[in-house]
Design a protein around this motif. Structure first.
Motif, PDB file in Angstrom:
ATOM      1  N   THR A  88       0.927  -1.274   0.158  1.00  0.00           N
ATOM      2  CA  THR A  88       0.097   0.056   0.041  1.00  0.00           C
ATOM      3  C   THR A  88       0.834   0.953   0.055  1.00  0.00           C
ATOM      4  O   THR A  88       0.530   2.182  -0.705  1.00  0.00           O
ATOM      5  CB  THR A  88      -0.980   0.006   1.220  1.00  0.00           C
ATOM      6  N   GLN A  89       1.909   1.297   0.688  1.00  0.00           N
ATOM      7  CA  GLN A  89       2.552   2.389   0.959  1.00  0.00           C
ATOM      8  C   GLN A  89       3.527   2.842  -0.445  1.00  0.00           C
ATOM      9  O   GLN A  89       3.743   3.907  -1.000  1.00  0.00           O
ATOM     10  CB  GLN A  89       3.739   2.249   2.168  1.00  0.00           C
ATOM     11  N   THR A  92       0.732   4.159  -2.984  1.00  0.00           N
ATOM     12  CA  THR A  92       0.428   5.486  -2.535  1.00  0.00           C
ATOM     13  C   THR A  92       1.523   6.470  -2.905  1.00  0.00           C
ATOM     14  O   THR A  92       1.152   7.715  -3.165  1.00  0.00           O
ATOM     15  CB  THR A  92      -0.287   5.687  -1.166  1.00  0.00           C
ATOM     16  N   THR A  97      -3.482   5.302  -6.366  1.00  0.00           N
ATOM     17  CA  THR A  97      -4.442   5.104  -5.358  1.00  0.00           C
ATOM     18  C   THR A  97      -5.543   4.041  -5.467  1.00  0.00           C
ATOM     19  O   THR A  97      -6.032   3.516  -4.694  1.00  0.00           O
ATOM     20  CB  THR A  97      -5.186   6.373  -5.193  1.00  0.00           C
ATOM     21  N   ALA A 100      -3.945   0.759  -4.824  1.00  0.00           N
ATOM     22  CA  ALA A 100      -3.837   0.807  -3.044  1.00  0.00           C
ATOM     23  C   ALA A 100      -5.000   0.551  -2.755  1.00  0.00           C
ATOM     24  O   ALA A 100      -5.163  -0.289  -1.371  1.00  0.00           O
ATOM     25  CB  ALA A 100      -3.428   2.014  -2.755  1.00  0.00           C
ATOM     26  N   GLU A 101      -6.340   0.897  -3.165  1.00  0.00           N
ATOM     27  CA  GLU A 101      -7.553   0.638  -2.549  1.00  0.00           C
ATOM     28  C   GLU A 101      -7.879  -0.761  -2.348  1.00  0.00           C
ATOM     29  O   GLU A 101      -8.303  -1.183  -1.470  1.00  0.00           O
ATOM     30  CB  GLU A 101      -8.697   1.328  -3.349  1.00  0.00           C
ATOM     31  N   VAL A 103      -5.619  -3.261  -2.258  1.00  0.00           N
ATOM     32  CA  VAL A 103      -4.916  -3.802  -1.243  1.00  0.00           C
ATOM     33  C   VAL A 103      -5.198  -3.588   0.222  1.00  0.00           C
ATOM     34  O   VAL A 103      -5.396  -4.335   1.118  1.00  0.00           O
ATOM     35  CB  VAL A 103      -3.344  -3.446  -1.488  1.00  0.00           C
ATOM     36  N   ILE A 104      -5.735  -2.423   0.559  1.00  0.00           N
ATOM     37  CA  ILE A 104      -6.277  -1.914   1.817  1.00  0.00           C
ATOM     38  C   ILE A 104      -7.535  -2.706   1.949  1.00  0.00           C
ATOM     39  O   ILE A 104      -7.793  -3.267   3.069  1.00  0.00           O
ATOM     40  CB  ILE A 104      -6.567  -0.599   1.644  1.00  0.00           C
ATOM     41  N   ALA A 119      -2.251   2.388   6.622  1.00  0.00           N
ATOM     42  CA  ALA A 119      -2.787   2.074   5.110  1.00  0.00           C
ATOM     43  C   ALA A 119      -3.719   3.415   4.693  1.00  0.00           C
ATOM     44  O   ALA A 119      -3.287   3.808   3.643  1.00  0.00           O
ATOM     45  CB  ALA A 119      -3.226   0.685   4.910  1.00  0.00           C
ATOM     46  N   ARG A 120      -4.703   3.283   5.518  1.00  0.00           N
ATOM     47  CA  ARG A 120      -5.643   4.400   5.222  1.00  0.00           C
ATOM     48  C   ARG A 120      -4.998   5.902   5.230  1.00  0.00           C
ATOM     49  O   ARG A 120      -5.228   6.681   4.554  1.00  0.00           O
ATOM     50  CB  ARG A 120      -6.884   4.508   6.036  1.00  0.00           C
ATOM     51  N   LEU A 123      -2.893   6.450   2.166  1.00  0.00           N
ATOM     52  CA  LEU A 123      -3.802   6.515   0.886  1.00  0.00           C
ATOM     53  C   LEU A 123      -4.408   8.020   0.921  1.00  0.00           C
ATOM     54  O   LEU A 123      -4.415   8.676   0.041  1.00  0.00           O
ATOM     55  CB  LEU A 123      -4.955   5.591   0.942  1.00  0.00           C
TER      56      LEU A 123
END
Length: 211
Positions: A88-89, A92, A97, A100-101, A103-104, A119-120, A123
């Protein structure tokens, strides 16, 4: 003691009749060979289990190190939580993004509130950086949705980890943008006339960016 009583006592322990202790010893002698054969197998299975766990940990650590070094590594949704956070990091920081969503969402299904919050937060930072980029170029229309999404992600980070001070700080930054640019909440598409450069003097801090 009478002769009859002595005779009954002798009959319970007379030679040739097995006592409880004798029966237990006989059972132990019969079980011992099986135990000798089973114990090495059990130890081997345990060693294999520890070996597989160590191998998986090593693979996870190598993948995390690669992501932190900037190398793109594919990560399965069922991967370790630390690896999902690292992925995620990585995404982002590069503005990816939407990836990343996904993966989160996989991370949230694992029920790990601390990593979900981080993680949030990453993002939200990515979205707020994107909003500031648009504002600095005087490209105000795309900035509003990014600020709104960033606020939502900061709030979700705080839901998972209420004492997350960095998320609170950056949520305040995003909220100040909404107050300074009320048209961000409108859908009329009217051109905003505020001077973007004033943002940096009006807001007491900038999004830190790094997760």
């Amino acid at each position: 003691m009478s002769a009859a009583t002595l005779d009954r006592s002798w009959s319970r322990t007379a030679p040739g009749r097995p006592t409880r202790l004798g029966r237990a010893g006989a059972l132990g002698r019969r079980a011992w060979p099986a135990l000798i054969l089973t114990l090495p197998i059990a130890l081997l299975v345990a060693a294999l289990g520890f070996g597989v766990a160590a191998w998986r940990t090593a693979l996870t650590n190598r993948a995390i190190a690669a992501l932190q070094d900037g190398r793109d590594v594919a990560v399965a949704p069922a991967a370790d939580g630390a690896l999902l956070l690292a992925r995620t990091q990585f995404l982002t920081l590069r503005g990816r993004t939407e990836e990343a969503e996904a993966v989160i969402e996989a991370l949230e299904r694992r029920g790990d509130p601390d990593r979900v919050a981080r993680a949030r937060y990453a993002l939200a930072n990515a979205r707020l950086r994107g909003a500031f980029g648009h504002l600095e170029r005087n490209d105000l229309d795309p900035a509003g949705p990014l600020v709104t999404l960033a606020r939502q992600d900061y709030r979700r980070a705080l839901q998972a980890k209420p004492d997350f001070w960095d998320a609170k700080f950056n949520l305040d930054v995003a909220s100040r943008l909404i107050r300074d640019f009320p048209d961000f909440d409108r859908k009329s598409g009217d051109e905003l006339k505020a001077e973007p450069k004033k943002i940096w003097t009006d807001i007491p801090g900038q999004p830190r960016g790094a997760p």
